[in-house]
Each structure stands twice: as C-alpha cells, then as structure tokens.
Design a protein around this motif. Structure first.
Motif, PDB file in Angstrom:
ATOM      1  N   THR A   7     -45.997  57.790  20.741  1.00  0.00           N
ATOM      2  CA  THR A   7     -45.215  56.580  21.028  1.00  0.00           C
ATOM      3  C   THR A   7     -46.129  55.542  21.653  1.00  0.00           C
ATOM      4  O   THR A   7     -47.012  55.862  22.448  1.00  0.00           O
ATOM      5  N   TYR A   8     -45.900  54.286  21.259  1.00  0.00           N
ATOM      6  CA  TYR A   8     -46.676  53.160  21.781  1.00  0.00           C
ATOM      7  C   TYR A   8     -45.734  52.100  22.353  1.00  0.00           C
ATOM      8  O   TYR A   8     -44.542  52.051  22.032  1.00  0.00           O
ATOM      9  N   GLY A   9     -46.308  51.225  23.172  1.00  0.00           N
ATOM     10  CA  GLY A   9     -45.573  50.085  23.716  1.00  0.00           C
ATOM     11  C   GLY A   9     -46.569  49.167  24.399  1.00  0.00           C
ATOM     12  O   GLY A   9     -47.766  49.221  24.135  1.00  0.00           O
ATOM     13  N   LYS A  10     -46.088  48.299  25.267  1.00  0.00           N
ATOM     14  CA  LYS A  10     -46.921  47.432  26.107  1.00  0.00           C
ATOM     15  C   LYS A  10     -47.954  46.665  25.290  1.00  0.00           C
ATOM     16  O   LYS A  10     -47.635  45.657  24.668  1.00  0.00           O
ATOM     17  N   ILE A  11     -49.231  47.119  25.239  1.00  0.00           N
ATOM     18  CA  ILE A  11     -50.293  46.352  24.591  1.00  0.00           C
ATOM     19  C   ILE A  11     -50.014  46.115  23.114  1.00  0.00           C
ATOM     20  O   ILE A  11     -50.422  45.090  22.554  1.00  0.00           O
ATOM     21  N   ILE A  12     -49.290  47.011  22.465  1.00  0.00           N
ATOM     22  CA  ILE A  12     -49.057  46.885  21.023  1.00  0.00           C
ATOM     23  C   ILE A  12     -48.325  45.587  20.680  1.00  0.00           C
ATOM     24  O   ILE A  12     -48.417  45.100  19.557  1.00  0.00           O
ATOM     25  N   GLY A  13     -47.631  44.995  21.650  1.00  0.00           N
ATOM     26  CA  GLY A  13     -46.942  43.731  21.406  1.00  0.00           C
ATOM     27  C   GLY A  13     -47.620  42.539  22.054  1.00  0.00           C
ATOM     28  O   GLY A  13     -47.116  41.419  21.974  1.00  0.00           O
ATOM     29  N   GLY A  14     -48.740  42.766  22.714  1.00  0.00           N
ATOM     30  CA  GLY A  14     -49.469  41.664  23.323  1.00  0.00           C
ATOM     31  C   GLY A  14     -48.698  40.907  24.384  1.00  0.00           C
ATOM     32  O   GLY A  14     -49.008  39.757  24.690  1.00  0.00           O
ATOM     33  N   ALA A  61     -43.358  39.003  17.830  1.00  0.00           N
ATOM     34  CA  ALA A  61     -43.997  40.151  18.452  1.00  0.00           C
ATOM     35  C   ALA A  61     -45.068  40.746  17.551  1.00  0.00           C
ATOM     36  O   ALA A  61     -46.113  41.207  18.020  1.00  0.00           O
ATOM     37  N   MET A  62     -44.831  40.724  16.266  1.00  0.00           N
ATOM     38  CA  MET A  62     -45.798  41.299  15.332  1.00  0.00           C
ATOM     39  C   MET A  62     -47.109  40.508  15.318  1.00  0.00           C
ATOM     40  O   MET A  62     -48.199  41.076  15.371  1.00  0.00           O
ATOM     41  N   VAL A  63     -47.009  39.190  15.272  1.00  0.00           N
ATOM     42  CA  VAL A  63     -48.244  38.396  15.216  1.00  0.00           C
ATOM     43  C   VAL A  63     -48.945  38.392  16.576  1.00  0.00           C
ATOM     44  O   VAL A  63     -50.179  38.399  16.649  1.00  0.00           O
ATOM     45  N   GLY A  64     -48.161  38.400  17.655  1.00  0.00           N
ATOM     46  CA  GLY A  64     -48.766  38.463  18.984  1.00  0.00           C
ATOM     47  C   GLY A  64     -49.501  39.771  19.205  1.00  0.00           C
ATOM     48  O   GLY A  64     -50.604  39.790  19.769  1.00  0.00           O
ATOM     49  N   GLY A  65     -48.893  40.862  18.755  1.00  0.00           N
ATOM     50  CA  GLY A  65     -49.539  42.161  18.873  1.00  0.00           C
ATOM     51  C   GLY A  65     -50.799  42.251  18.041  1.00  0.00           C
ATOM     52  O   GLY A  65     -51.839  42.748  18.503  1.00  0.00           O
ATOM     53  N   ILE A 122     -45.867  54.217  10.667  1.00  0.00           N
ATOM     54  CA  ILE A 122     -45.444  53.723  11.979  1.00  0.00           C
ATOM     55  C   ILE A 122     -44.141  52.966  11.810  1.00  0.00           C
ATOM     56  O   ILE A 122     -43.890  52.362  10.760  1.00  0.00           O
ATOM     57  N   ARG A 123     -43.288  53.049  12.810  1.00  0.00           N
ATOM     58  CA  ARG A 123     -42.074  52.228  12.817  1.00  0.00           C
ATOM     59  C   ARG A 123     -41.998  51.486  14.139  1.00  0.00           C
ATOM     60  O   ARG A 123     -42.143  52.076  15.214  1.00  0.00           O
ATOM     61  N   PHE A 124     -41.747  50.181  14.036  1.00  0.00           N
ATOM     62  CA  PHE A 124     -41.677  49.341  15.226  1.00  0.00           C
ATOM     63  C   PHE A 124     -40.254  49.274  15.759  1.00  0.00           C
ATOM     64  O   PHE A 124     -39.290  49.124  14.998  1.00  0.00           O
ATOM     65  N   SER A 183     -44.981  42.467  10.007  1.00  0.00           N
ATOM     66  CA  SER A 183     -45.048  43.849  10.479  1.00  0.00           C
ATOM     67  C   SER A 183     -45.984  44.675   9.599  1.00  0.00           C
ATOM     68  O   SER A 183     -46.628  45.616  10.082  1.00  0.00           O
ATOM     69  N   LEU A 184     -46.075  44.325   8.317  1.00  0.00           N
ATOM     70  CA  LEU A 184     -46.985  45.040   7.422  1.00  0.00           C
ATOM     71  C   LEU A 184     -48.431  44.755   7.795  1.00  0.00           C
ATOM     72  O   LEU A 184     -49.296  45.637   7.716  1.00  0.00           O
ATOM     73  N   ASP A 185     -48.703  43.522   8.206  1.00  0.00           N
ATOM     74  CA  ASP A 185     -50.061  43.176   8.643  1.00  0.00           C
ATOM     75  C   ASP A 185     -50.456  44.010   9.861  1.00  0.00           C
ATOM     76  O   ASP A 185     -51.558  44.555   9.932  1.00  0.00           O
ATOM     77  N   LEU A 186     -49.540  44.104  10.838  1.00  0.00           N
ATOM     78  CA  LEU A 186     -49.827  44.867  12.045  1.00  0.00           C
ATOM     79  C   LEU A 186     -49.918  46.360  11.732  1.00  0.00           C
ATOM     80  O   LEU A 186     -50.835  47.051  12.194  1.00  0.00           O
ATOM     81  N   ALA A 187     -48.973  46.872  10.935  1.00  0.00           N
ATOM     82  CA  ALA A 187     -48.982  48.293  10.587  1.00  0.00           C
ATOM     83  C   ALA A 187     -50.262  48.669   9.838  1.00  0.00           C
ATOM     84  O   ALA A 187     -50.899  49.686  10.133  1.00  0.00           O
ATOM     85  N   SER A 188     -50.668  47.849   8.867  1.00  0.00           N
ATOM     86  CA  SER A 188     -51.876  48.134   8.097  1.00  0.00           C
ATOM     87  C   SER A 188     -53.104  48.154   8.992  1.00  0.00           C
ATOM     88  O   SER A 188     -53.978  49.017   8.860  1.00  0.00           O
ATOM     89  N   PHE A 189     -53.166  47.202   9.909  1.00  0.00           N
ATOM     90  CA  PHE A 189     -54.305  47.126  10.823  1.00  0.00           C
ATOM     91  C   PHE A 189     -54.375  48.378  11.694  1.00  0.00           C
ATOM     92  O   PHE A 189     -55.442  48.981  11.865  1.00  0.00           O
ATOM     93  N   LEU A 190     -53.230  48.788  12.241  1.00  0.00           N
ATOM     94  CA  LEU A 190     -53.201  49.954  13.116  1.00  0.00           C
ATOM     95  C   LEU A 190     -53.540  51.237  12.359  1.00  0.00           C
ATOM     96  O   LEU A 190     -54.359  52.046  12.808  1.00  0.00           O
ATOM     97  N   LEU A 191     -52.918  51.435  11.213  1.00  0.00           N
ATOM     98  CA  LEU A 191     -53.107  52.672  10.475  1.00  0.00           C
ATOM     99  C   LEU A 191     -54.519  52.791   9.903  1.00  0.00           C
ATOM    100  O   LEU A 191     -55.006  53.897   9.658  1.00  0.00           O
ATOM    101  N   SER A 192     -55.173  51.667   9.714  1.00  0.00           N
ATOM    102  CA  SER A 192     -56.561  51.711   9.236  1.00  0.00           C
ATOM    103  C   SER A 192     -57.517  52.185  10.316  1.00  0.00           C
ATOM    104  O   SER A 192     -58.636  52.610  10.022  1.00  0.00           O
ATOM    105  N   LYS A 193     -57.084  52.115  11.579  1.00  0.00           N
ATOM    106  CA  LYS A 193     -57.949  52.471  12.701  1.00  0.00           C
ATOM    107  C   LYS A 193     -57.526  53.753  13.406  1.00  0.00           C
ATOM    108  O   LYS A 193     -58.310  54.314  14.186  1.00  0.00           O
ATOM    109  N   ILE A 194     -56.307  54.212  13.202  1.00  0.00           N
ATOM    110  CA  ILE A 194     -55.818  55.428  13.854  1.00  0.00           C
ATOM    111  C   ILE A 194     -55.581  56.459  12.752  1.00  0.00           C
ATOM    112  O   ILE A 194     -54.558  56.430  12.059  1.00  0.00           O
ATOM    113  N   ASP A 195     -56.523  57.377  12.595  1.00  0.00           N
ATOM    114  CA  ASP A 195     -56.514  58.226  11.403  1.00  0.00           C
ATOM    115  C   ASP A 195     -55.619  59.448  11.495  1.00  0.00           C
ATOM    116  O   ASP A 195     -55.463  60.167  10.507  1.00  0.00           O
ATOM    117  N   PHE A 196     -55.011  59.716  12.659  1.00  0.00           N
ATOM    118  CA  PHE A 196     -54.180  60.914  12.760  1.00  0.00           C
ATOM    119  C   PHE A 196     -52.697  60.640  12.476  1.00  0.00           C
ATOM    120  O   PHE A 196     -51.865  61.532  12.609  1.00  0.00           O
TER     121      PHE A 196
END
Length: 422
Positions: A262-269, A304-308, A109-111, A92-105
């Motif tokens: 809020t996110y869903g759908k694509i975030i979990g692949g 879900a984390m690695v798939g996303g 994040i909590r899954f 989850s840290l891998d996914l969170a780090s990736f997302l937060l590095s690209k979404i600057d606002f």
C-alpha cells in the motif's frame, strides 16, 4: 485580521475538537494550533505572520518541499482542463506506467484517495484472494483508521485483541490478531493457534507512526517465509516509507517482496492519493474483474495524478543522496543543540533516524512499543513548545516522526542553526 486563537475558538464551535484530524489539536500543549495561511519550500507561515521551518511537511507527502514550482505548474495546467471527471482518463495511466516501470515486484496498481482506504482495500483483497478471515497486525504499527486496524493487544494470550476506538464492533476485533514487533515466537504460535485461518500479515516494514521503530531485516525475512509456508499473504504498508526511503520503499531496500503493498503520501505529491499494488493474479480479484469490491468517486483524480507524477519524476538516485545527506546534517545540528540548550535541559534527548525520517526520543534502542518511555508526552511537550517559539515546527505529538524534504538545503540548515541558538 483574525488571529489563530480566534480561529481556533471559532473552529471548536464548527468542528469536533476544532480540528479535522486529532493530531492537529495540540492536545496537552500550552498553546493553540497554528493556522497556516501559506507555505513555500521548507517554510510555513501562520495567520499571525510568523514563519516556521517545517519538519512536519504535511506528515510526509511533501518530499520536495512546499509549493514546488514544477509540481505547481503541472497542477495549474491540469486545473485548466478540469478537476474531476468520474470517467476513465489518461493521467492515471501516465502515473501507473511510470511507477510500474520502476517497481518490478508488482504488475498492477489501483489508485484510491488515502492511505487508510488503500489499507482497507488491501485487507479485503487479501481475504478475498485467500478465502480466509484473520489478519495479523503488530502493536506499534499504524494502518489508518479502518475499523479492523483500530485494534490493540488484549490482556490474554498472544494474538488476542480488543478495539482501541469506540464504535468498532467486537466481531471485527476478533479477526485482527495483535502481536509484538520483533517477536518471532508469537508469530509462530499464532499460526499454530489459528491453522488455516490467517489471510495475511500486515506490517509497516519501517514503523513510523508510533515512533520510529526500526525493525531488523531478519524479522521481515521471517515474516516473508512464514506467510509463504502457511499460504498467507504478506502486506507491506508503505504509506510512509514508500518513495521516501527509496523509490521502491523498504521492499527495495531490504530486497523482500511483499504480496501486496500500500502507498500514500508522496505518491500524490501532497494531494489526496493512496494506492494498492500487487502481482496480476492477486489484483485480478478486484472488481470489475473479480469479486472483491472497491470503488471511489474521486479515485485517480486528475489533479492528484499529475501532481504525483511530477513529484516522483524528481525522486532520482541523486535526489535520495541529497535528501539523506541533508537529514544527516540536520540531525547533527539538533543533537548538538539538545546537549547545549539551557544547561542541558533537553540533553536526555537524541534523534533516531532512517533515511529522511527522524524521531526525537528520550531513550535508545526503541524498536517496539514496550520500550517507549511511559512519560514520552510530558517530556516532549516542553521541547515542542520551545522549538515552536523559535520558529521550528515539528509534528505536534511525541509519537510522530519528523520529515526532511529536498527543500531543507544548506541555506535552511544555516537558518535552523541561527534559530536554535538565538
């Protein structure tokens, strides 16, 4: 081999209505739901052996198409390590780090496990952070099946509401204020009628679950301003639009920064994942740091984390250009066929679209519930059944949108043309 008609009869004995989500029931159609046994790329195949070009794509998550080979490999690797821990884990840290590095606002994040759960948490967080109770919601926006969002407009003054589902207490509906999309005067009046009581406005910045009701950017900008002026929060529900219209969703496309997203759908692949994200000062209200409680046994499930993560790594600027270009081609094919089929039987239809989303509707300029034709379902059903017979699968409801994936390439588009004119 058991046929899908036999499976549906069996299912109705075991499951309410024979389905685990109402839209799958084919209600009002002259055919039974398709029981899918496998899928690959842009195609699904039912238990009777018939394949379909799929424009439902699991209602949106499969932006790469079915069974992407890289996502599959990441899931197989994760499965070999274990599939649920109930503890802290690195994935989850891998996914969170990736997302937060690209979404600057957003800062944190909590899954969670679904879009509905993400919205439920976002509303509780907004109320806890503001110490206010009331939420403004818009007619025509869908935010999952949490009680306070299963509310429709009442028959009285602007902002009045009533439950749209049995089992939702009257007390809950009183704290959800229902307004019409695009109506700034109603929003202004609602804040006047409830001074100091409104915790947040929640909106799909691209409403896409009750038709595709594209909003003017100026309306979203207005919501941003009026919430700031009244010490309320702005929640963007990007469960559908997040990572689909752009990596940062409608917030990125419009340049409008919500307080909570809020996110869903694509975030979990394609696996069950939802998420809430915001600046740290808001997220600090969540337990165990703050007093707003949220928990989940399967939250941040390692599969879900690695798939996303593997899915989102593929959503590059080039990928968005490609999927949008494919969508334009597909819309042109559909529009041409709609005009020509059976001496114009469906010529009153056209496609409304945004990015890789489309909606087949027999009207133009539909951007709020009042403009949706009253007979939309009875007109849509014959079209759906015609396309189904041709091996083209849409979401089986007139109000649902179609989803294009990267797998809907030129080869698939050529096959679509063959099936339509066959």
């Amino acid at each position: 081999m058991t046929t899908q008609n036999e499976l549906f009869e069996k299912s109705k004995d075991l499951v309410p209505g024979g389905v685990h989500s109402p839209v799958r029931s084919f209600k009002g159609l002259h055919t039974t739901p398709r029981f899918i046994k496998k899928a690959h790329g842009a195609f699904i195949e039912d238990v009777d052996g018939k394949d379909y070009i799929d424009f439902c794509m699991s209602f949106g998550p499969l932006v790469l198409g079915h069974k992407d080979s890289d996502v599959e490999k990441s899931l197989v690797d994760a499965l070999s390590r274990g599939w649920s821990y109930g503890t802290c884990e690195p994935y989850s840290l891998d996914l969170a780090s990736f997302l937060l590095s690209k979404i600057d606002f957003v800062d944190q994040i909590r899954f969670v496990n679904s879009g509905t759960e993400a919205v439920m948490t976002a509303l509780r967080l907004a109320r806890g952070a503001t110490k206010k109770d009331k939420i403004i919601k818009f007619n025509g926006c869908y935010h999952g099946h949490t009680d306070s969002m299963l509310i429709k407009a009442g028959s009285g003054l602007a902002g009045t509401s009533e439950a749209s589902s049995a089992g939702v207490p009257e007390g809950i509906s009183k704290d959800t204020l229902i307004l019409e999309l695009g109506n700034t005067e109603e929003v202004i009046q609602c804040f006047k009628d409830h001074p100091g009581e409104i915790a947040a406005i929640i909106i799909e910045p691209l409403p896409a679950n009750n038709g595709l009701l594209i909003q003017e950017k100026s309306f979203l900008e207005f919501l941003r301003k009026i919430t700031k002026d009244n010490d309320a929060l702005l929640i963007f529900d990007e469960v559908i639009s997040g990572f689909r219209v752009a990596f940062g969703g409608m917030a990125e496309l419009t340049g409008i920064t919500p307080d909570i997203v809020t996110y869903g759908k694509i975030i979990g692949g394609g696996l069950p994942v939802g998420a809430i994200a915001a600046k740290k000062e808001i997220m600090d209200n969540l337990a165990p740091v703050g007093s707003v409680y949220q928990a989940g046994t399967l939250s941040a499930n390692p599969l879900a984390m690695v798939g996303g993560l593997e899915t989102l790594k593929k959503m590059t600027p080039k990928a968005y250009e490609e999927i949008n270009a494919n969508t334009t081609k597909i819309i042109n094919v559909f529009n041409k066929w709609l005009k020509e089929y059976n001496d114009g039987e469906f010529s009153h239809y056209s496609l409304t679209s945004h990015s890789s989303l489309f909606w087949i509707v027999a009207a133009e300029g539909v951007n709020c519930m009042d403009k949706i034709p009253a007979d939309i379902t009875e007109k849509f059903n014959p079209l759906f059944e015609t396309l189904l017979e041709k091996g083209i699968y849409l979401s089986p409801n007139a109000y649902e949108v179609g989803f294009v994936s990267l797998a809907h390439n030129d080869e698939v588009i050529g096959e679509l043309e063959k099936r339509l004119w066959n």
